[in-house]
Each structure stands twice: as structure tokens, then as C-alpha cells.
Design a protein around this motif. Structure first.
Motif, PDB file in Angstrom:
ATOM      1  N   THR A  53      -1.111 -33.747  39.811  1.00 18.95           N
ATOM      2  CA  THR A  53      -1.382 -32.826  40.902  1.00 18.95           C
ATOM      3  C   THR A  53      -2.898 -32.735  41.053  1.00 18.95           C
ATOM      4  N   PRO A  54      -3.391 -32.257  42.179  1.00 17.08           N
ATOM      5  CA  PRO A  54      -4.849 -32.135  42.341  1.00 17.08           C
ATOM      6  C   PRO A  54      -5.505 -31.276  41.255  1.00 17.08           C
ATOM      7  N   GLU A  55      -4.799 -30.246  40.802  1.00 13.43           N
ATOM      8  CA  GLU A  55      -5.376 -29.384  39.755  1.00 13.43           C
ATOM      9  C   GLU A  55      -5.525 -30.149  38.442  1.00 13.43           C
ATOM     10  N   GLU A  56      -4.490 -30.920  38.081  1.00 13.65           N
ATOM     11  CA  GLU A  56      -4.558 -31.700  36.846  1.00 13.65           C
ATOM     12  C   GLU A  56      -5.651 -32.759  36.921  1.00 13.65           C
ATOM     13  N   GLU A  57      -5.802 -33.351  38.097  1.00 17.15           N
ATOM     14  CA  GLU A  57      -6.828 -34.368  38.262  1.00 17.15           C
ATOM     15  C   GLU A  57      -8.221 -33.755  38.116  1.00 17.15           C
ATOM     16  N   GLN A  58      -8.408 -32.564  38.677  1.00 11.37           N
ATOM     17  CA  GLN A  58      -9.704 -31.899  38.583  1.00 11.37           C
ATOM     18  C   GLN A  58     -10.000 -31.496  37.138  1.00 11.37           C
ATOM     19  N   GLN A  59      -8.988 -31.011  36.415  1.00  9.89           N
ATOM     20  CA  GLN A  59      -9.197 -30.642  35.018  1.00  9.89           C
ATOM     21  C   GLN A  59      -9.551 -31.857  34.178  1.00  9.89           C
ATOM     22  N   THR A  60      -8.915 -32.974  34.445  1.00 10.56           N
ATOM     23  CA  THR A  60      -9.213 -34.206  33.722  1.00 10.56           C
ATOM     24  C   THR A  60     -10.633 -34.665  34.011  1.00 10.56           C
ATOM     25  N   ALA A  61     -11.059 -34.557  35.269  1.00  8.28           N
ATOM     26  CA  ALA A  61     -12.419 -34.956  35.640  1.00  8.28           C
ATOM     27  C   ALA A  61     -13.439 -34.062  34.961  1.00  8.28           C
ATOM     28  N   LEU A  62     -13.162 -32.767  34.894  1.00  9.71           N
ATOM     29  CA  LEU A  62     -14.098 -31.838  34.241  1.00  9.71           C
ATOM     30  C   LEU A  62     -14.200 -32.129  32.753  1.00  9.71           C
TER      31      LEU A  62
END
Length: 50
Positions: A33-42
Motif C-alpha cells: 500500500t502507499p503507506e507501507e511503501e512510504q514507511q519502507t522508503a523512510l
């Protein structure tokens, strides 16, 4: 002679096509999901800074 080469070509083509199947039942891709992708990027950025 052409017939023999045609049969050999067909046999090798059939072997190549049959060997390229994916018999695994589960997918190799994780759907993020977009949230999981953002957390992974961070997390990746934080790891690179440290």
C-alpha cells in the motif's frame, strides 16, 4: 532434409516453451500500500544516513 530440420526445430521450441512455466502457487511480488511503501522508503533513508 528440410522436414527433419523442421521437426528438430519444433521439438526444441516445444522444450523451450514447456520449460518456461511457473508452477509455483504463490506470487513473487508483494503488493504494497502507499503507506507501507512510504514507511519502507523512510527506513531505507534512515539506514543510509546512519
Amino acid at each position: 532434409m528440410k522436414t527433419i530440420l523442421l521437426f528438430i526445430t519444433l521439438i526444441f521450441s516445444a522444450m523451450a516453451v514447456s520449460s518456461c512455466t511457473n508452477d509455483e502457487s504463490d506470487t513473487e511480488f508483494d503488493i504494497l500500500t502507499p503507506e507501507e511503501e512510504q514507511q519502507t522508503a523512510l527506513k531505507t533513508e534512515q539506514d543510509n544516513v546512519n
